[in-house]
Design an enzyme around this catalytic site. Sequence first.
Site, PDB file in Angstrom:
ATOM      1  N   GLY A 154       0.847  -1.173   0.000  1.00 24.53           N
ATOM      2  CA  GLY A 154       0.000   0.000   0.000  1.00 24.53           C
ATOM      3  C   GLY A 154       0.889   1.231   0.000  1.00 24.53           C
ATOM      4  O   GLY A 154       1.914   1.269   0.690  1.00 24.53           O
ATOM      5  N   CYS A 155       0.529   2.249  -0.755  1.00 24.29           N
ATOM      6  CA  CYS A 155       1.421   3.401  -0.929  1.00 24.29           C
ATOM      7  C   CYS A 155       1.650   4.147   0.387  1.00 24.29           C
ATOM      8  O   CYS A 155       2.793   4.478   0.728  1.00 24.29           O
ATOM      9  CB  CYS A 155       0.897   4.334  -2.017  1.00 24.29           C
ATOM     10  SG  CYS A 155      -0.825   4.852  -1.810  1.00 24.29           S
ATOM     11  N   ASN A 156       0.582   4.399   1.141  1.00 22.82           N
ATOM     12  CA  ASN A 156       0.749   5.052   2.439  1.00 22.82           C
ATOM     13  C   ASN A 156       1.534   4.158   3.400  1.00 22.82           C
ATOM     14  O   ASN A 156       2.369   4.630   4.173  1.00 22.82           O
ATOM     15  CB  ASN A 156      -0.610   5.384   3.053  1.00 22.82           C
ATOM     16  CG  ASN A 156      -1.408   6.353   2.226  1.00 22.82           C
ATOM     17  OD1 ASN A 156      -0.894   7.371   1.759  1.00 22.82           O
ATOM     18  ND2 ASN A 156      -2.673   6.053   2.021  1.00 22.82           N
ATOM     19  N   ALA A 157       1.261   2.865   3.329  1.00 17.81           N
ATOM     20  CA  ALA A 157       1.887   1.921   4.251  1.00 17.81           C
ATOM     21  C   ALA A 157       3.392   1.854   4.058  1.00 17.81           C
ATOM     22  O   ALA A 157       4.163   1.926   5.018  1.00 17.81           O
ATOM     23  CB  ALA A 157       1.275   0.534   4.080  1.00 17.81           C
ATOM     24  N   THR A 159       5.331   4.047   2.657  1.00 21.68           N
ATOM     25  CA  THR A 159       5.949   5.338   2.952  1.00 21.68           C
ATOM     26  C   THR A 159       6.183   5.505   4.447  1.00 21.68           C
ATOM     27  O   THR A 159       7.270   5.907   4.883  1.00 21.68           O
ATOM     28  CB  THR A 159       5.069   6.485   2.424  1.00 21.68           C
ATOM     29  OG1 THR A 159       4.786   6.279   1.049  1.00 21.68           O
ATOM     30  CG2 THR A 159       5.763   7.825   2.591  1.00 21.68           C
TER      31      THR A 159
END
Length: 352
Positions: A154-157, A159
Amino acid sequence: MTFTVAVAGASGYAGGELLRLLADHPEFEIRTVTGHSSAGRPLVESQPHLRGLADLILQPTSPEVLDGHDLGFVALPHGASGELTAQLRDVRVAIDCGADHRLTDPADWAAFYGGEHHGAWTYGVPELIVAGEGDDTSRGRDALVGASRIAAPGCNASTVALSLAPGIAEGVIEPGDLVSVLAVGPSGAGKAAQTHLLGAELMGSANPYAVGGTHRHIPEIQQALRAAGARGDVTLSLTPVLVPMSRGILATSTARIVPGTSAADVRAAWERAYAGETFVQLLPEGRFPRTADVLGANTCLIGLAIDEAVGRVIVVAAVDNLVKGTAGAAIQSANIALGLPEATGLSVNGVA
């Protein structure tokens, strides 16, 4: 050697970014693209910027269409990707860009997603620290070597996990009371029409969402930080905020510094973690990234400061959510799985 590639969900944002990067990959040949409602139509009707792929026609998304390729990238919503990948029989390496194979704990899946848990695949964040026995540590890339089933993050994860893992791994920050606030572009929500993602709703405004511990990437971050060696419960307050930029994430994460740890030791943990890494770079002291600096690049730039008055470290990380956050991470992981140089077909240079 050339590896044949199929991309499912090619008409969406993640699928389009995969194709943009794959089109310039010297070892990958895009053979098949699939869509749902767009099946039977030229790819360029959905992705008009991909002029070099104008000869491709979107086919129905089915296991029969995807089977027979060396690489199958699946860019579908959660639930749909797991149902599809469970039926694949003849794909050498499958990479799920959705959520269905990221979480190892079925209870986490039930709490944050619901529906059938399709099992965890090898996690596709090559730079992520993984704690071993004693002082031994490895990286996510070690498990990716030879992997046949890969879960892109997941992109937020990814990061937030890349932001905090070095401090967790070296024991200089506490795993409790982690706080992360993210400014995110709406492309991370996918291409489906939603009122709150309309330009008229976003322009000139910042809009928080999934407030109060409800964001689906929270268990993924906790899972990654436990793997990095967190001692004790990992507690995280995560607040994403939609801002009027089409793509990008600027994550500001803070953590309590372990009492008695010097500011120099805190910064040294991040310096050691990312020294020599191509795609995750720590900026010089006093410097902080902008999302414009990573637009179009497979790069995560990190700035770090210590607030000695409150005993916390502040980590600011910038990524392009569609590249390092999704498609770039998937291709980087596929390179490793196939024994190719990790950076093949990927760039650290943004387009700002």
